[in-house]
Design a protein around this motif. Structure first.
Motif, PDB file in Angstrom:
ATOM      1  N   GLU A 297      27.139  19.570  10.975  1.00 51.28           N
ATOM      2  CA  GLU A 297      27.767  20.846  10.621  1.00 51.28           C
ATOM      3  C   GLU A 297      27.492  21.226   9.168  1.00 51.28           C
ATOM      4  N   MET A 298      27.464  20.253   8.272  1.00 48.10           N
ATOM      5  CA  MET A 298      27.217  20.539   6.860  1.00 48.10           C
ATOM      6  C   MET A 298      25.829  21.154   6.679  1.00 48.10           C
ATOM      7  N   ILE A 299      24.828  20.618   7.386  1.00 49.31           N
ATOM      8  CA  ILE A 299      23.475  21.168   7.307  1.00 49.31           C
ATOM      9  C   ILE A 299      23.448  22.590   7.853  1.00 49.31           C
ATOM     10  N   ARG A 300      24.105  22.808   8.995  1.00 49.41           N
ATOM     11  CA  ARG A 300      24.129  24.156   9.591  1.00 49.41           C
ATOM     12  C   ARG A 300      24.750  25.162   8.627  1.00 49.41           C
ATOM     13  N   ASN A 301      25.871  24.780   8.023  1.00 48.18           N
ATOM     14  CA  ASN A 301      26.546  25.696   7.102  1.00 48.18           C
ATOM     15  C   ASN A 301      25.711  25.958   5.855  1.00 48.18           C
ATOM     16  N   MET A 302      25.055  24.916   5.344  1.00 50.93           N
ATOM     17  CA  MET A 302      24.225  25.079   4.140  1.00 50.93           C
ATOM     18  C   MET A 302      23.074  26.044   4.411  1.00 50.93           C
ATOM     19  N   LEU A 303      22.387  25.867   5.556  1.00 47.11           N
ATOM     20  CA  LEU A 303      21.258  26.737   5.884  1.00 47.11           C
ATOM     21  C   LEU A 303      21.725  28.154   6.173  1.00 47.11           C
ATOM     22  N   ARG A 304      22.868  28.266   6.882  1.00 43.71           N
ATOM     23  CA  ARG A 304      23.410  29.602   7.162  1.00 43.71           C
ATOM     24  C   ARG A 304      23.707  30.343   5.863  1.00 43.71           C
ATOM     25  N   ASP A 305      24.376  29.666   4.925  1.00 46.53           N
ATOM     26  CA  ASP A 305      24.714  30.307   3.652  1.00 46.53           C
ATOM     27  C   ASP A 305      23.464  30.761   2.915  1.00 46.53           C
ATOM     28  N   ILE A 388       6.720  21.255  10.188  1.00 45.29           N
ATOM     29  CA  ILE A 388       7.693  20.173  10.097  1.00 45.29           C
ATOM     30  C   ILE A 388       8.168  20.033   8.653  1.00 45.29           C
ATOM     31  N   HIS A 389       9.496  20.029   8.458  1.00 42.32           N
ATOM     32  CA  HIS A 389      10.079  19.946   7.112  1.00 42.32           C
ATOM     33  C   HIS A 389      11.085  18.808   7.064  1.00 42.32           C
ATOM     34  N   CYS A 390      11.000  18.034   6.005  1.00 39.12           N
ATOM     35  CA  CYS A 390      11.851  16.851   5.865  1.00 39.12           C
ATOM     36  C   CYS A 390      13.111  17.162   5.069  1.00 39.12           C
ATOM     37  N   LYS A 391      14.208  16.533   5.484  1.00 37.74           N
ATOM     38  CA  LYS A 391      15.460  16.588   4.734  1.00 37.74           C
ATOM     39  C   LYS A 391      15.425  15.502   3.665  1.00 37.74           C
ATOM     40  N   PRO A 392      16.119  15.702   2.526  1.00 40.65           N
ATOM     41  CA  PRO A 392      16.910  16.888   2.158  1.00 40.65           C
ATOM     42  C   PRO A 392      16.012  18.062   1.776  1.00 40.65           C
ATOM     43  N   PHE A 393      16.544  19.279   1.959  1.00 41.16           N
ATOM     44  CA  PHE A 393      15.771  20.486   1.718  1.00 41.16           C
ATOM     45  C   PHE A 393      15.771  20.876   0.246  1.00 41.16           C
ATOM     46  N   LYS A 394      14.656  21.429  -0.185  1.00 46.16           N
ATOM     47  CA  LYS A 394      14.622  22.199  -1.430  1.00 46.16           C
ATOM     48  C   LYS A 394      14.764  23.655  -1.000  1.00 46.16           C
ATOM     49  N   ILE A 395      15.946  24.200  -1.243  1.00 46.17           N
ATOM     50  CA  ILE A 395      16.332  25.462  -0.633  1.00 46.17           C
ATOM     51  C   ILE A 395      15.322  26.582  -0.891  1.00 46.17           C
ATOM     52  N   GLN A 396      14.862  26.726  -2.129  1.00 51.14           N
ATOM     53  CA  GLN A 396      13.950  27.830  -2.420  1.00 51.14           C
ATOM     54  C   GLN A 396      12.636  27.685  -1.662  1.00 51.14           C
ATOM     55  N   LYS A 397      12.128  26.465  -1.597  1.00 52.37           N
ATOM     56  CA  LYS A 397      10.899  26.233  -0.830  1.00 52.37           C
ATOM     57  C   LYS A 397      11.145  26.484   0.659  1.00 52.37           C
ATOM     58  N   PHE A 398      12.304  26.051   1.140  1.00 52.58           N
ATOM     59  CA  PHE A 398      12.686  26.283   2.536  1.00 52.58           C
ATOM     60  C   PHE A 398      12.734  27.781   2.844  1.00 52.58           C
ATOM     61  N   LEU A 399      13.353  28.574   1.951  1.00 50.54           N
ATOM     62  CA  LEU A 399      13.456  30.011   2.160  1.00 50.54           C
ATOM     63  C   LEU A 399      12.089  30.680   2.154  1.00 50.54           C
ATOM     64  N   GLN A 400      11.211  30.224   1.259  1.00 46.15           N
ATOM     65  CA  GLN A 400       9.871  30.796   1.219  1.00 46.15           C
ATOM     66  C   GLN A 400       9.125  30.538   2.527  1.00 46.15           C
ATOM     67  N   GLU A 401       9.298  29.333   3.080  1.00 42.74           N
ATOM     68  CA  GLU A 401       8.644  29.016   4.342  1.00 42.74           C
ATOM     69  C   GLU A 401       9.222  29.846   5.494  1.00 42.74           C
ATOM     70  N   VAL A 402      10.540  30.040   5.484  1.00 40.97           N
ATOM     71  CA  VAL A 402      11.162  30.872   6.494  1.00 40.97           C
ATOM     72  C   VAL A 402      10.628  32.294   6.409  1.00 40.97           C
ATOM     73  N   ASP A 403      10.564  32.851   5.189  1.00 34.53           N
ATOM     74  CA  ASP A 403      10.043  34.195   4.992  1.00 34.53           C
ATOM     75  C   ASP A 403       8.618  34.320   5.558  1.00 34.53           C
ATOM     76  N   TYR A 404       7.799  33.297   5.282  1.00 35.87           N
ATOM     77  CA  TYR A 404       6.407  33.306   5.742  1.00 35.87           C
ATOM     78  C   TYR A 404       6.339  33.305   7.272  1.00 35.87           C
ATOM     79  N   LEU A 405       7.145  32.420   7.900  1.00 38.56           N
ATOM     80  CA  LEU A 405       7.106  32.323   9.356  1.00 38.56           C
ATOM     81  C   LEU A 405       7.613  33.594  10.036  1.00 38.56           C
ATOM     82  N   VAL A 406       8.684  34.156   9.478  1.00 40.35           N
ATOM     83  CA  VAL A 406       9.274  35.353  10.076  1.00 40.35           C
ATOM     84  C   VAL A 406       8.325  36.536   9.988  1.00 40.35           C
ATOM     85  N   ASN A 407       7.618  36.659   8.869  1.00 40.00           N
ATOM     86  CA  ASN A 407       6.777  37.842   8.633  1.00 40.00           C
ATOM     87  C   ASN A 407       5.326  37.664   9.055  1.00 40.00           C
TER      88      ASN A 407
END
Length: 408
Positions: A297-305, A388-407
């Motif tokens: 749940e902590m991971i889900r909430n962190m990514l959601r935020d 494939i992305h390993c935990k723990p996340f580096k949030i900014q890098k994670f967001l950049q990858e999400v942006d790339y995949l979505v667009n």
């Protein structure tokens, strides 16, 4: 044969003319009704605005007088500590009177706003400055305004406000008024039954169209069948003997329509009523839908935020693979963020299910894991899931990858 054709044309033309006449008559009746309402509101506004404006004008003066009077009152209180003023002791007045004055001023301004809204309703003119607003804030404010009525009838209120809702473009005061009107109707409906009352209010997002909703239910007497098909018309009420005007729901309906939304209700007489307000957002135009699947749940909430606060994505979540597959059967997200190691059904099982479903075969998937060297990852990779992305996340890098995949 030509005579029959001419006859049919004449009948069709006559039918169209009759329908046009009926429509015109209905429009005239509605116009007459609105004209009567305009006359009523104009007179009411004149009668109410003068005393309300006098209160609003004088309240700041009372506040200044009180502040200047406090030192004098303290001297008296020091000499006569048990003396009361209007039944209240100095200590209470010192701590609370400014707030009481402020509350009176706020209530007077709200009355003035209501009168102004009634005038707009009579003119059918709802021009307002659209601003980004959070409906949870409007709901909380409306509950505060209704709290006295709720407390008077010993009604419990349950709130289930979904976090991180997308913003809507609108007028917060109008949304507050809509919720307040429905809450006060619920209080009245419960008070007639003389039973322990319960009002439930929830907010969320509809997956099918990206609209936010406000749902308000009560265990009151329900809506009378005699007015259920015209409950949103002006002056329609079954509470005339209780002072009802039949304007609250009509105004609410108009405000919701002015925001491009809709308001509906379900009711069973003697059992209660559920009102649902749906309002459009920019989700379908601007924000992608992302489904997070993780048993932590902590991971889900962190990514959601991160995805809702630092971006404007619409985010849903699931706590295992089985729940994820159920949700994938009801809607298709723009991106699936999938943990590998979960109970009941793991991420590998979800990947296999995706590949078997032609409608999901090209779904964009980001795999997350805390164990990069586990053999299951080789199987996931061979299925074609290479992000494939390993935990723990580096949030900014994670967001950049999400942006790339979505667009992409």
């Amino acid at each position: 044969m030509e005579t029959n054709i001419d006859l049919n044309r004449e009948i069709a033309a006559r039918k169209c003319a009759e329908e046009a006449l009926l429509k015109s008559q209905e429009e005239l009746r509605e116009a007459s009704k609105m004209e009567s309402l305009g006359t009523l509101v104009a007179g009411m506004a004149h009668e109410i605005n003068n005393p309300i404006n006098l209160i609003i004008f004088n309240m700041p003066l009372f506040e200044k007088i009180w502040i200047d009077f406090l030192p004098v009152l303290k001297e008296v209180a020091d000499k006569e500590p048990y003396r009361k003023y209007g039944g209240l002791q100095y200590a209470f007045l010192k701590d609370h009177l400014i707030q009481l004055i402020s509350d009176v001023n706020m209530a007077a301004k709200r009355v003035a706003n209501i009168v102004n809204d009634l005038k707009k309703f009579a003119r059918q003119s709802y021009i307002f400055d659209k601003k980004p607003i959070q409906i949870n804030t409007a709901v909380i404010n409306a509950i505060k305004f209704a709290q006295t009525s709720i407390n008077d009838f010993r009604i419990d209120i349950e709130q289930n406000l979904s976090p991180a809702l997308p913003l809507i473009e609108g007028d917060s005061g109008h949304i507050e008024q809509v919720v307040l009107n429905i809450l006060l109707n619920a209080v009245q409906a419960i008070s007639y039954k003389n039973i322990p009352g319960l009002i439930k209010i929830s907010t969320g997002v509809q997956h099918k169209d990206g609209r936010v909703y406000i749902k308000i239910s009560d265990n009151g007497i329900g809506v009378s069948p005699s007015i259920s098909n015209k409950i949103f018309d002006p002056f329609v009420t079954d509470k005339q003997m209780k002072g009802g005007t039949g304007l609250g729901l009509s105004i609410s309906h108009s405000f919701v329509k002015a925001h491009g939304g809709e308001i509906t209700f379900q009711s069973e007489q003697g059992e209660g009523t559920i009102f649902t307000i749906c309002l459009p957002t920019k989700i379908k135009e601007k924000a992608a839908r992302i489904l997070i699947v993780d048993d932590d749940e902590m991971i889900r909430n962190m990514l959601r935020d991160a995805l809702t606060n630092q971006r404007s994505y619409f985010v849903d979540d699931a706590h295992n693979g089985l729940e994820a597959c159920i949700k994938l059967g009801t809607y298709r997200p723009d991106l699936l963020i999938l943990d590998i190691f979960m109970p009941e059904m793991d991420g590998l099982g979800v990947c296999r299910a995706i590949k078997k479903d032609p409608a999901l075969a090209d779904l964009k998937v980001m795999i997350t894991t805390g164990n990069r060297d586990h053999p299951k990852l080789d199987q996931v990779f061979r299925l074609g899931f290479a992000n494939i992305h390993c935990k723990p996340f580096k949030i900014q890098k994670f967001l950049q990858e999400v942006d790339y995949l979505v667009n992409s």
